[in-house]
Design a protein around this motif. Structure first.
Motif, PDB file in Angstrom:
ATOM      1  N   LYS A   8       0.346   4.229  -3.368  1.00  0.00           N
ATOM      2  CA  LYS A   8       0.167   5.559  -3.149  1.00  0.00           C
ATOM      3  C   LYS A   8       1.184   6.565  -3.755  1.00  0.00           C
ATOM      4  CE  LYS A   8      -2.843   5.354   0.985  1.00  0.00           C
ATOM      5  NZ  LYS A   8      -3.140   6.336   2.310  1.00  0.00           N
ATOM      6  N   PRO A   9       2.285   6.468  -3.657  1.00  0.00           N
ATOM      7  CA  PRO A   9       3.221   7.440  -4.630  1.00  0.00           C
ATOM      8  C   PRO A   9       3.099   7.327  -6.079  1.00  0.00           C
ATOM      9  CG  PRO A   9       4.407   6.359  -3.022  1.00  0.00           C
ATOM     10  CD  PRO A   9       3.162   5.746  -2.804  1.00  0.00           C
ATOM     11  N   CYS A  10       2.736   6.076  -6.520  1.00  0.00           N
ATOM     12  CA  CYS A  10       2.486   5.961  -7.953  1.00  0.00           C
ATOM     13  C   CYS A  10       1.567   6.622  -8.464  1.00  0.00           C
ATOM     14  CB  CYS A  10       2.657   4.323  -8.218  1.00  0.00           C
ATOM     15  SG  CYS A  10       3.942   3.316  -7.799  1.00  0.00           S
ATOM     16  N   GLN A  12       0.735  -1.440   0.031  1.00  0.00           N
ATOM     17  CA  GLN A  12      -0.024  -0.053  -0.099  1.00  0.00           C
ATOM     18  C   GLN A  12       0.698   1.099  -0.044  1.00  0.00           C
ATOM     19  OE1 GLN A  12      -3.357  -0.073   2.707  1.00  0.00           O
ATOM     20  NE2 GLN A  12      -3.328  -2.304   2.655  1.00  0.00           N
ATOM     21  N   LEU A  13       1.842   1.198   0.776  1.00  0.00           N
ATOM     22  CA  LEU A  13       2.851   2.346   0.805  1.00  0.00           C
ATOM     23  C   LEU A  13       3.619   2.531  -0.474  1.00  0.00           C
ATOM     24  CD1 LEU A  13       4.420   2.022   4.236  1.00  0.00           C
ATOM     25  CD2 LEU A  13       2.664   3.557   3.509  1.00  0.00           C
ATOM     26  N   CYS A  14       3.720   1.705  -1.270  1.00  0.00           N
ATOM     27  CA  CYS A  14       4.191   1.658  -2.773  1.00  0.00           C
ATOM     28  C   CYS A  14       3.349   2.388  -3.723  1.00  0.00           C
ATOM     29  CB  CYS A  14       4.946   0.238  -3.167  1.00  0.00           C
ATOM     30  SG  CYS A  14       6.032  -0.273  -2.181  1.00  0.00           S
ATOM     31  N   LYS A  30       0.197   9.076  -7.396  1.00  0.00           N
ATOM     32  CA  LYS A  30       0.735  10.507  -7.522  1.00  0.00           C
ATOM     33  C   LYS A  30       1.371  11.020  -8.585  1.00  0.00           C
ATOM     34  CE  LYS A  30      -0.335  11.258  -2.516  1.00  0.00           C
ATOM     35  NZ  LYS A  30       0.510  11.527  -1.241  1.00  0.00           N
ATOM     36  N   ILE A  31       2.033   9.958  -9.447  1.00  0.00           N
ATOM     37  CA  ILE A  31       2.622  10.452 -10.617  1.00  0.00           C
ATOM     38  C   ILE A  31       1.584  11.359 -11.369  1.00  0.00           C
ATOM     39  CG2 ILE A  31       3.640   9.610 -12.797  1.00  0.00           C
ATOM     40  CD1 ILE A  31       4.477   6.967 -11.203  1.00  0.00           C
ATOM     41  N   TRP A  73      -6.657   3.654  -2.472  1.00  0.00           N
ATOM     42  CA  TRP A  73      -6.271   3.203  -3.897  1.00  0.00           C
ATOM     43  C   TRP A  73      -7.076   2.091  -4.544  1.00  0.00           C
ATOM     44  CZ3 TRP A  73      -4.585  -1.715  -4.727  1.00  0.00           C
ATOM     45  CH2 TRP A  73      -4.095  -2.596  -3.974  1.00  0.00           C
ATOM     46  N   THR A 101      -8.347   8.566  -1.314  1.00  0.00           N
ATOM     47  CA  THR A 101      -7.486   8.174  -0.213  1.00  0.00           C
ATOM     48  C   THR A 101      -7.573   6.577  -0.022  1.00  0.00           C
ATOM     49  OG1 THR A 101      -9.297   8.344   1.178  1.00  0.00           O
ATOM     50  CG2 THR A 101      -7.862  10.231   0.951  1.00  0.00           C
ATOM     51  N   ALA A 109      -2.111  10.377 -12.072  1.00  0.00           N
ATOM     52  CA  ALA A 109      -3.142  11.434 -11.104  1.00  0.00           C
ATOM     53  C   ALA A 109      -4.218  12.144 -11.953  1.00  0.00           C
ATOM     54  CB  ALA A 109      -2.357  12.307 -10.504  1.00  0.00           C
TER      55      ALA A 109
END
Length: 150
Positions: free
Chosen positions: A13-15, A9-11, A17-18, A67, A65, A22
Motif C-alpha cells: 500500500k505505501p509503495c 499487503q501492508l508493505c 502511494k509513492i 492493490w 483501495t 500514484a
C-alpha cells in the motif's frame, strides 16, 4: 502464519502511494475509465482485438483501495496496449481533446514493471492465504525469491 500475507499487503500500500507510481496508476485508471464510459470506443476496441487476433478481453477498472485490482488493471492494459493505442490515435473514434490520455512509451514500460512486481506479490499472498500452516522452510525461500526478483 497468516499474518505474512497481510504483512505483504501492508508493505504494498505505501509503495503505491509513492508520487510517481500514484500518478502513473491514476493516469492508467483514467484511460480505463475513458474506455469503460464510451460504448463507441469499447466497440472499436473489440473490433480491433478481433482484427489483430487478440483475446476479446475487456479492460479492468482498478480500485484504489484494493492493490490487487490495480495489478489486474495494469496487466490488462499492458496486454491490450496495441489496441488501446490504435483506438486512441484514430481521430475517427477518439476526440483530439482526449488523446492526452494515451500513455507515453516510457509510461507503458513502467506500468509493465509495476504490474510484474505486483503480480509476484499477488501470487505470494494467494499462496500464503491458501495454506493453513506455513513453515519457515517455505517462507524463507519465498522471501528470498521476492527480494531477488524485485
Amino acid at each position: 502464519m497468516r499474518c505474512f500475507g497481510h504483512t505483504i499487503q501492508l508493505c504494498i500500500k505505501p509503495c503505491l502511494k509513492i508520487p510517481a507510481i500514484a500518478k502513473l496508476t491514476s493516469r492508467a485508471r483514467k484511460l480505463v475509465g475513458h474506455f469503460k464510459h464510451s460504448t463507441t470506443i469499447t466497440a472499436e476496441m473489440r473490433k480491433r482485438q478481433k482484427l489483430l487476433g487478440l483475446r476479446p478481453n475487456e479492460l479492468i477498472q482498478g480500485v484504489v483501495t484494493r492493490w490487487n485490482s490495480t495489478q489486474l488493471m495494469l496487466e490488462r492494459l499492458c496486454e491490450q496496449r496495441r489496441v488501446i493505442t490504435d483506438v486512441m490515435l484514430d481521430t475517427t473514434v477518439t476526440k483530439k481533446s482526449d488523446t492526452h490520455m494515451l500513455l507515453k512509451d516510457h509510461e507503458w514500460d513502467y506500468l509493465l514493471e509495476i504490474s510484474a512486481v505486483l503480480k509476484q506479490m499477488s501470487h505470494v499472498t494467494t499462496y500464503m492465504c491458501l495454506k493453513k500452516d506455513v513453515s519457515a522452510s517455505v517462507m524463507l525461500p519465498i522471501v528470498h525469491g521476492l527480494l531477488k526478483n524485485t
